[in-house]
Design an enzyme around this catalytic site. Structure first.
Site, mmCIF file in Angstrom:
data_model
loop_
_atom_site.group_PDB
_atom_site.id
_atom_site.type_symbol
_atom_site.label_atom_id
_atom_site.label_comp_id
_atom_site.label_asym_id
_atom_site.label_seq_id
_atom_site.Cartn_x
_atom_site.Cartn_y
_atom_site.Cartn_z
ATOM 1 N N ASP A 152 0.848 -1.191 0.000
ATOM 2 C CA ASP A 152 0.000 0.000 0.000
ATOM 3 C C ASP A 152 0.893 1.253 0.000
ATOM 4 O O ASP A 152 1.831 1.348 0.803
ATOM 5 C CB ASP A 152 -0.857 -0.045 1.282
ATOM 6 N N HIS B 133 -9.236 4.716 -2.165
ATOM 7 C CA HIS B 133 -8.548 4.763 -0.870
ATOM 8 C C HIS B 133 -9.414 5.544 0.112
ATOM 9 O O HIS B 133 -10.410 6.159 -0.267
ATOM 10 C CB HIS B 133 -7.194 5.473 -1.032
HETATM 11 O O1 G3H Z 1 -3.316 4.699 3.741
HETATM 12 C C1 G3H Z 1 -2.484 4.238 4.529
HETATM 13 C C2 G3H Z 1 -2.824 3.125 5.430
HETATM 14 O O2 G3H Z 1 -3.971 3.388 6.184
HETATM 15 C C3 G3H Z 1 -1.685 2.667 6.286
HETATM 16 O O3 G3H Z 1 -1.050 3.674 6.948
HETATM 17 O O4 G3H Z 1 1.421 4.038 7.169
HETATM 18 O O5 G3H Z 1 -0.108 4.154 9.173
HETATM 19 O O6 G3H Z 1 0.416 1.963 8.097
HETATM 20 P P1 G3H Z 1 0.249 3.449 7.902
HETATM 21 P P1 13P Z 2 -8.958 4.612 5.672
HETATM 22 O O1 13P Z 2 -8.094 5.481 6.533
HETATM 23 O O2 13P Z 2 -10.218 5.344 5.288
HETATM 24 O O3 13P Z 2 -9.250 3.295 6.269
HETATM 25 O O4 13P Z 2 -8.175 4.363 4.289
HETATM 26 C C1 13P Z 2 -7.218 3.347 4.196
HETATM 27 C C2 13P Z 2 -6.422 3.419 2.941
HETATM 28 O O5 13P Z 2 -6.732 4.101 1.984
HETATM 29 C C3 13P Z 2 -5.227 2.577 2.870
HETATM 30 O O6 13P Z 2 -4.482 2.817 1.716
HETATM 31 ZN ZN ZN Z 3 -4.572 4.835 0.997
#
Ligand code: G3H
Ligand code: 13P
Ligand code: ZN
Length: 326
Positions: A96, A228
Site C-alpha cells: 500500500d 482509498h
Molecule cells: O493509507 C495508509 C494506510 O492506512 C496505512 O497507513 O502508514 O499508518 O500503516 P500506515
Molecule cells: P482509511 O483510513 O479510510 O481506512 O483508508 C485506508 C487506505 O486508503 C489505505 O491505503
Molecule cells: Zn490509501
C-alpha cells in the site's frame, strides 16, 4: 542476499482475475490493512467465512513494524490456516502506498503479488516515469501494479496531505497508456484516517464526486478503479472509544451507501484500514476499563480480533458486495 520468494509459492494470486470478476459482478474486492498477527487472522477468517476474495494490504511502515523478513512467512501461515479450514478464496498480498522503485522491488522479490506505487504527489511526468519503472519490473514477475492520480486529504504515518485535489479525468487515459498500470486509485472526495470531514452539528458528509468517477469510467471502459480512504468510521466504535477513556471527538467517515454505489461501478478495490483500527481499539479499551487487573494479551487481543472478524463479514456482505463472490 536471500533468494527471492515467489507469491505463487505462498498460495497467493495477483489482482487481475479478481478485478475482472469484480467488474463483471458489480462488487468491489476488499483491501484490508494489517500490521500484526491478530489483524491478519481476522482478515483471512472474516473473508473465508464470507467466501470473499481479499487483498491483504501492507504499508511500508506496517511492513517495517511486522518485519520485512517475517512478513511473507506470516502471510503463508495465514493462508495455510484458512486452506486447512477448507476455504479456496483468492488472496493477494499488496504493498500500500509504495513510495519508491526500491521498496516496490523489494516487496515483489519477497512474496507480494501486487504493489501500489504512489506518485500522486509528483508532477504528471514524474508520476508516469516512476509508475512505468515499477510496472516494467513487476510484470516480468507476474505482479500487478496500482498507480494513483489525484491527491486525497488526510494524515497517516506515511500518507499525508492537508488538502485534496480531485483526479483530472482528462489525464487518466494517457497515464494508463504510458505506464501500463493494472489499476488506478483516484481522488473523488474520500480521505485517509478517522476524521474525513469537518462537519457542523447535524451536518451530513458531502457526497463523493460520482460525476468524476463516471467521466473516468467513460474514458477507461472496463478498467479497474481503486478507492482509498474508504472507512465509514462506525459511530458505535467511536462512542465506545470515547466512553472507555479515549478522545476521538468529531471522527467521521464515508457513508456505507455511497461505498455500495461505488462498488457497483468500475471501482473494483476499496481500501479499509481505519475502521479495523477503531474496532480493535474500542474493544481493547472496554476490556481494560471493565477488567483493570487483566494483563494477558489474549484476553484483550482475542475479543478485539473477534470484533474485527464481525466488522469484515458485515462489510463484505453489506458494503463491498464481495461476500459469496469468490
Ligand atoms: O493509507 C495508509 C494506510 O492506512 C496505512 O497507513 O502508514 O499508518 O500503516 P500506515
Ligand atoms: P482509511 O483510513 O479510510 O481506512 O483508508 C485506508 C487506505 O486508503 C489505505 O491505503
Ligand atoms: Zn490509501
Amino acid at each position: 542476499m536471500t533468494d527471492p520468494i515467489r507469491y505463487e509459492d505462498l498460495d497467493l494470486v495477483n489482482t487481475k482475475k479478481m478485478f475482472q470478476k469484480a467488474m463483471e459482478g458489480k462488487f468491489a474486492v476488499p483491501a484490508y490493512n494489517f500490521n500484526n498477527m491478530e489483524q491478519l487472522q481476522a482478515i483471512v477468517t472474516g473473508c473465508a467465512e464470507s467466501d470473499s476474495p481479499v487483498i491483504l494490504q501492507v504499508s511500508g511502515s506496517a511492513r517495517q513494524y511486522a518485519d520485512p523478513t517475517m512478513m511473507p512467512h506470516m502471510v503463508k501461515g495465514a493462508v495455510a490456516m484458512v486452506r486447512k479450514a477448507g476455504s479456496k478464496i483468492p488472496i493477494a498480498l499488496h504493498l500500500d502506498h509504495g513510495n519508491s522503485f526500491e521498496l516496490a522491488k523489494d516487496c515483489i522479490d519477497s512474496g507480494f503479488s501486487s504493489v501500489m506505487i504512489d506518485g500522486s504527489h509528483l508532477s504528471f511526468e514524474e508520476n508516469v516515469r516512476l509508475t512505468k519503472e515499477v510496472v516494467d519490473y513487476a510484470h516480468t514477475m507476474g505482479v500487478t501494479v496500482e498507480g494513483e492520480l489525484g491527491v486525497l486529504a488526510g494524515v497517516e504515518d506515511e500518507v499525508s496531505s492537508e488538502t485534496s485535489h480531485y483526479t483530472r479525468p482528462e489525464e487518466v487515459q494517457a497515464f494508463v497508456e504510458k505506464t501500463g498500470a493494472d489499476s488506478l486509485a483516484i481522488s473523488i472526495g474520500t480521505s485517509h484516517g478517522a476524521h474525513k470531514f469537518k462537519l457542523k452539528p447535524g451536518e451530513q458528509p458531502p457526497s463523493l464526486r460520482f460525476d468524476i468517477l463516471e467521466e473516468i469510467e467513460q474514458r477507461l471502459p472496463g478498467y479497474p478503479i481503486v478507492l482509498h480512504g474508504a472507512s465509514s468510521v462506525s459511530p458505535e466504535h467511536v462512542a465506545m472509544i470515547n466512553q472507555y477513556g479515549g478522545n476521538l471527538e468529531s471522527a467521521v467517515g464515508i457513508p456505507a451507501d455511497q461505498l455500495r454505489r461505488a462498488a457497483k461501478s468500475a471501482v473494483c478495490k476499496i481500501n479499509i484500514d481505519s475502521d479495523g483500527r477503531l474496532a480493535m481499539t474500542a474493544v481493547i479499551r472496554k476490556v481494560f476499563s471493565e477488567s483493570p487487573a487483566e494483563f494477558d494479551p489474549r484476553k484483550y487481543l482475542g475479543p478485539a480480533r473477534d470484533e474485527l472478524i464481525s466488522l469484515i463479514k458485515d462489510k463484505n456482505k453489506n458494503v463491498l458486495g464481495s461476500a459469496g463472490k469468490m
